[in-house]
Design a protein around this motif. Structure first.
Motif, short mmCIF file in Angstrom:
data_model
loop_
_atom_site.label_atom_id
_atom_site.label_comp_id
_atom_site.label_asym_id
_atom_site.label_seq_id
_atom_site.Cartn_x
_atom_site.Cartn_y
_atom_site.Cartn_z
N ALA A 117 -12.95 -0.15 7.50
CA ALA A 117 -14.35 -0.28 7.90
C ALA A 117 -14.65 -1.68 8.42
O ALA A 117 -15.42 -1.85 9.38
N LEU A 118 -14.04 -2.69 7.82
CA LEU A 118 -14.22 -4.06 8.30
C LEU A 118 -13.70 -4.21 9.73
O LEU A 118 -14.35 -4.84 10.58
N LEU A 119 -12.55 -3.64 10.00
CA LEU A 119 -11.97 -3.72 11.35
C LEU A 119 -12.87 -3.02 12.37
O LEU A 119 -13.01 -3.50 13.51
N GLU A 120 -13.49 -1.93 11.96
CA GLU A 120 -14.37 -1.21 12.88
C GLU A 120 -15.66 -1.99 13.13
O GLU A 120 -16.13 -2.10 14.27
N LEU A 121 -16.22 -2.56 12.07
CA LEU A 121 -17.50 -3.25 12.21
C LEU A 121 -17.37 -4.59 12.93
O LEU A 121 -18.26 -4.98 13.70
N ARG A 122 -16.27 -5.31 12.69
CA ARG A 122 -16.19 -6.65 13.24
C ARG A 122 -16.09 -6.68 14.76
O ARG A 122 -16.27 -7.73 15.38
N ALA A 123 -15.79 -5.55 15.38
CA ALA A 123 -15.81 -5.49 16.83
C ALA A 123 -17.24 -5.45 17.36
O ALA A 123 -17.48 -5.72 18.54
N LEU A 124 -18.19 -5.14 16.47
CA LEU A 124 -19.58 -4.98 16.87
C LEU A 124 -20.47 -6.14 16.43
O LEU A 124 -21.37 -6.55 17.16
N GLN A 125 -20.25 -6.63 15.21
CA GLN A 125 -21.09 -7.67 14.64
C GLN A 125 -20.24 -8.59 13.76
O GLN A 125 -19.20 -8.18 13.25
N PRO A 126 -20.71 -9.83 13.55
CA PRO A 126 -19.97 -10.72 12.65
C PRO A 126 -20.01 -10.26 11.21
O PRO A 126 -21.01 -9.67 10.76
N GLU A 127 -18.92 -10.48 10.51
CA GLU A 127 -18.81 -10.21 9.08
C GLU A 127 -18.51 -11.53 8.38
O GLU A 127 -17.56 -12.22 8.75
N VAL A 128 -19.29 -11.86 7.39
CA VAL A 128 -19.14 -13.14 6.70
C VAL A 128 -18.69 -12.91 5.27
O VAL A 128 -19.34 -12.15 4.53
N GLY A 129 -17.59 -13.53 4.88
CA GLY A 129 -17.13 -13.46 3.50
C GLY A 129 -17.47 -14.75 2.78
O GLY A 129 -17.40 -15.83 3.37
N VAL A 130 -17.87 -14.64 1.52
CA VAL A 130 -18.18 -15.81 0.70
C VAL A 130 -17.38 -15.72 -0.60
O VAL A 130 -17.44 -14.70 -1.30
N ILE A 131 -16.61 -16.76 -0.89
CA ILE A 131 -15.87 -16.85 -2.14
C ILE A 131 -16.37 -18.11 -2.85
O ILE A 131 -16.04 -19.22 -2.44
N ALA A 132 -17.17 -17.93 -3.88
CA ALA A 132 -17.85 -19.08 -4.48
C ALA A 132 -17.35 -19.43 -5.87
O ALA A 132 -17.17 -20.60 -6.19
N GLY A 133 -17.16 -18.43 -6.73
CA GLY A 133 -16.88 -18.69 -8.13
C GLY A 133 -15.42 -18.87 -8.46
O GLY A 133 -14.53 -18.65 -7.64
N THR A 134 -15.18 -19.27 -9.70
CA THR A 134 -13.82 -19.57 -10.13
C THR A 134 -12.96 -18.34 -10.33
O THR A 134 -11.74 -18.46 -10.46
N MET A 135 -13.57 -17.15 -10.39
CA MET A 135 -12.76 -15.94 -10.41
C MET A 135 -11.91 -15.86 -9.15
O MET A 135 -10.76 -15.43 -9.17
N GLY A 136 -12.49 -16.28 -8.03
CA GLY A 136 -11.77 -16.28 -6.76
C GLY A 136 -11.65 -14.90 -6.16
O GLY A 136 -12.33 -13.95 -6.57
N CYS A 137 -10.77 -14.78 -5.21
CA CYS A 137 -10.53 -13.51 -4.52
C CYS A 137 -9.03 -13.33 -4.35
O CYS A 137 -8.38 -14.11 -3.65
#
Length: 299
Positions: A149-169
């Motif tokens: 779904a990310l690959l489909e959407l990013r061709a149309l609009q920007p997608e912003v990811g935020v990694i803030a806490g110490t759990m991380g990603c």
């Protein structure tokens, strides 16, 4: 790109520092609402809908009525947006069948909105250790759906990811992070495919000492990941700073080329590192900078 500590006359402005509102200390729902324009947030599939994982209770785990993923629609800097926030306090932000389906369906609905004339952007607040062990293959399947779904959407609009806490990603969702148009981190955030504990358990403490906090942040921390180009923006742990960075990223629109498509560039960087004699983390940015192919020859 870095958002710096407030300063005045060359010195740290401690009053401004103390006046900050920590983004990390908010739960997933509060983070999502804090990013959106005042009064515009509307939660989808909220806790009163009681959409729970059916797989946890039989394994002795108390389920959560939103399955640890919060989806909020609203307006971000005047633009329609959907914010998908993972709650790290529930099962370490682990993604299961229901939580992954919520995220994937929300992104797919954003695709539909765009195609029907409502230009909806997506923001992912990623605090997750990856797939929930209790749901294993089901979680992996939904992470794959999120990435599609990310690959489909990013061709149309920007997608912003935020990694803030110490759990991380970490885990499969770190792949989702890598597919975002822009990735924002704090110094406290961490990003990696495999977590330190996983690496240590599989390859031994000589490979990665998971008790060495300084080593962990030197390799996986926000400053390192931004400095080496695996993330784009380093921000303070502050609601206003994070929101401003997200709005700025959305304003830049869809990039001409996403990071995940610069295959030749990343291959050159990997080739520049000798696994038998890896550089110190502090030197990696310099090593990689010298390995980048000429402009126009990065794919």
């Amino acid at each position: 790109m870095t958002s710096r500590v407030p300063a005045r006359n060359g010195q740290t402005d401690w009053n401004a520092m103390l006046a900050r509102v920590s983004f990390i200390e908010l739960d997933a729902r509060a983070r999502a609402v804090a990013l959106l324009d005042d009064g515009t947030a509307r939660e989808l599939c909220g806790p009163f809908d009681r959409i729970e994982s059916p797989w946890l209770e039989p394994q002795g785990v108390v389920p959560e009525s939103d399955d640890g993923v919060v989806v909020v629609k609203g307006v971000l800097g005047g633009r329609p947006a959907v914010v998908i926030a993972v709650e790290q306090a529930f099962q370490g932000g682990g993604i299961g069948e229901v939580s992954g389906a919520k995220a994937a369906a929300s992104l797919s609905l954003a695709v539909r909105d765009n195609r029907e004339g409502t230009p909806t952007v997506a923001v992912l607040l990623l605090e997750t250790g990856g797939v929930r062990l209790q749901e294993a293959n089901l979680g992996l399947a939904t992470v794959a759906e999120v990435c599609a779904a990310l690959l489909e959407l990013r061709a149309l609009q920007p997608e912003v990811g935020v990694i803030a806490g110490t759990m991380g990603c970490f885990g499969g969702m770190s792949i989702a992070a890598g597919l975002c148009s822009t990735l924002i981190m704090t110094r406290e955030g961490r990003l990696g495919l495999n977590g330190p504990e996983v690496i240590e358990s599989e390859a031994g403490v000589a490979e990665f000492d998971a008790s060495d906090d300084a080593l962990i942040w030197a390799i996986d921390g926000g400053a390192q990941r931004t400095g080496t180009g695996l993330a784009d923006v380093l921000v303070l742990d502050d609601v206003t700073a994070v929101r401003s960075a997200v709005i700025e990223a959305v304003g830049r629109g869809v990039p001409g080329e996403h990071r995940s498509r610069r295959i030749r560039e990343w291959r050159a960087r990997l080739d520049a590192v000798d696994p038998a004699d890896p550089p110190d983390p502090a030197d990696l940015a310099t090593v990689w900078a010298h390995a980048v192919p000429a402009e126009g020859d990065r794919r």
